[in-house]
Motif scaffolding. Structure first.
Motif, PDB file in Angstrom:
ATOM      1  N   CYS A 146      -9.242  -4.634  11.379  1.00  0.00           N
ATOM      2  CA  CYS A 146      -9.902  -3.890  10.231  1.00  0.00           C
ATOM      3  C   CYS A 146      -9.432  -4.065   8.841  1.00  0.00           C
ATOM      4  O   CYS A 146     -10.082  -3.781   7.788  1.00  0.00           O
ATOM      5  N   THR A 147      -8.100  -4.572   8.771  1.00  0.00           N
ATOM      6  CA  THR A 147      -7.354  -4.601   7.433  1.00  0.00           C
ATOM      7  C   THR A 147      -7.272  -5.832   7.114  1.00  0.00           C
ATOM      8  O   THR A 147      -6.964  -6.166   5.666  1.00  0.00           O
ATOM      9  N   HIS A 173       0.787  -1.184   0.010  1.00  0.00           N
ATOM     10  CA  HIS A 173      -0.151  -0.116   0.140  1.00  0.00           C
ATOM     11  C   HIS A 173       1.031   1.178   0.024  1.00  0.00           C
ATOM     12  O   HIS A 173       1.155   1.835   1.105  1.00  0.00           O
ATOM     13  N   SER A 230     -14.660   6.350  12.244  1.00  0.00           N
ATOM     14  CA  SER A 230     -13.610   5.482  12.739  1.00  0.00           C
ATOM     15  C   SER A 230     -13.708   5.844  14.255  1.00  0.00           C
ATOM     16  O   SER A 230     -12.837   5.375  14.999  1.00  0.00           O
ATOM     17  N   ASN A 277     -17.664   3.597   3.856  1.00  0.00           N
ATOM     18  CA  ASN A 277     -16.790   2.262   3.606  1.00  0.00           C
ATOM     19  C   ASN A 277     -16.690   1.924   2.095  1.00  0.00           C
ATOM     20  O   ASN A 277     -15.805   0.814   1.861  1.00  0.00           O
ATOM     21  N   GLY A 315      -6.780  -0.814   2.982  1.00  0.00           N
ATOM     22  CA  GLY A 315      -7.514  -2.114   3.097  1.00  0.00           C
ATOM     23  C   GLY A 315      -8.477  -1.930   4.273  1.00  0.00           C
ATOM     24  O   GLY A 315      -9.143  -2.864   4.814  1.00  0.00           O
ATOM     25  N   CYS A 316      -8.411  -0.869   5.123  1.00  0.00           N
ATOM     26  CA  CYS A 316      -9.011  -0.533   6.307  1.00  0.00           C
ATOM     27  C   CYS A 316     -10.887  -0.535   6.047  1.00  0.00           C
ATOM     28  O   CYS A 316     -11.026  -0.047   5.219  1.00  0.00           O
ATOM     29  N   ASN A 317     -11.288  -1.303   7.004  1.00  0.00           N
ATOM     30  CA  ASN A 317     -12.974  -1.572   6.829  1.00  0.00           C
ATOM     31  C   ASN A 317     -13.296  -1.120   8.267  1.00  0.00           C
ATOM     32  O   ASN A 317     -12.836  -1.126   9.347  1.00  0.00           O
ATOM     33  N   TRP A 343     -13.470   3.983   1.689  1.00  0.00           N
ATOM     34  CA  TRP A 343     -12.655   4.029   2.636  1.00  0.00           C
ATOM     35  C   TRP A 343     -11.488   2.850   2.532  1.00  0.00           C
ATOM     36  O   TRP A 343     -10.289   3.334   2.726  1.00  0.00           O
ATOM     37  N   PRO A 344     -11.818   1.776   2.371  1.00  0.00           N
ATOM     38  CA  PRO A 344     -10.620   0.770   2.073  1.00  0.00           C
ATOM     39  C   PRO A 344      -9.651   1.135   1.109  1.00  0.00           C
ATOM     40  O   PRO A 344      -8.322   0.641   1.311  1.00  0.00           O
TER      41      PRO A 344
END
Length: 234
Positions: free
Chosen positions: A119-120, A13, A206, A162, A171-173, A165-166
């Protein structure tokens, strides 16, 4: 040649890894430092930290920690973690690897730390099974995560945000709730503090968070270790 599975694909990333140190510094200036200290205050012995990022937790491990094995898959973040490890008050070894396949032996850790990482992860149940595998019987999982809100309005805002957001957050949810997954992996949650992490007094997608500790069941742990050893013997 067979296509690589999700677990085998390298995690990169590049953009997020470049901006994350600034994001983390901003969060720490608004309260995340206290959250990290709370998370790690009772850690002891040999610790495996999954998704160590830049190594932001390293300065906050207490003297009772004998060693931290920090696993980070993203190359740039891993390099930053390696730099951070040199100033840590406890010994830190940074390793490449994924949470779903930790490069750590069975039943070799007293604690596993998951800090803003569930989350990722692509396969959270697999990662938690790995956490249970590397923990000794009765070992502890320390977790600090942002979670899906229980308030309908904010939960709806999280779902909408969301969508993108990822892509922006490595990749965060925003919509995950890790506690059921933790219990399904054979852990008993001993305590969990739920709170809103406010930025300048404001709620963000978040903001809903949890800091907690879960214990690996001793009988199940012994059975799983024996099964794993039997599989390798074959």
């Amino acid at each position: 040649m067979a296509a690589a599975t999700d677990r085998e694909k390298p995690i990169r990333h590049a953009l997020f890894a470049r901006v994350y140190p600034r994001i983390n510094a901003f969060a720490e200036a608004h309260g995340a430092l206290e959250h990290r200290r709370e998370l790690l205050a009772e850690t002891t012995g040999r610790i495996v930290e999954i998704g160590a990022g830049t190594g932001a937790n390293f300065p906050h491990y207490p003297p009772k920690v004998e060693q931290v094995i920090a696993v980070e898959p993203e190359p740039r973040l891993r390099e930053l973690a390696q730099r951070s490890s040199t100033g840590s008050p406890v010994p830190v070894e940074v390793r490449a690897g994924r949470a779903e396949a930790l490069p750590v032996p069975d039943a070799s850790a007293d604690g596993v730390v998951a800090s803003l990482v569930l989350c990722t992860i692509a396969d959270v149940p697999a990662a938690l099974r790995e956490a249970a595998r590397v923990l000794r019987p009765g070992g502890l999982l320390y977790f600090y995560e942002h979670i899906r809100s229980t308030r309908p309005g904010l939960a709806r805002r999280q779902r909408i945000t969301n969508v993108v957001w990822p892509l922006l957050g490595g990749g965060c949810n925003l919509t995950r709730n890790p506690e059921p997954a933790i219990t399904n992996a054979g852990f008993t949650i001993q305590r969990a503090r739920h709170f809103d992490f406010l930025i300048n007094g404001r709620t963000t997608p978040s903001s809903p968070c949890v800091i907690g500790v879960a214990r690996k069941a001793e009988i199940a742990a012994q059975e799983n270790t024996a099964w794993s050893s039997d599989r390798r013997a074959r």
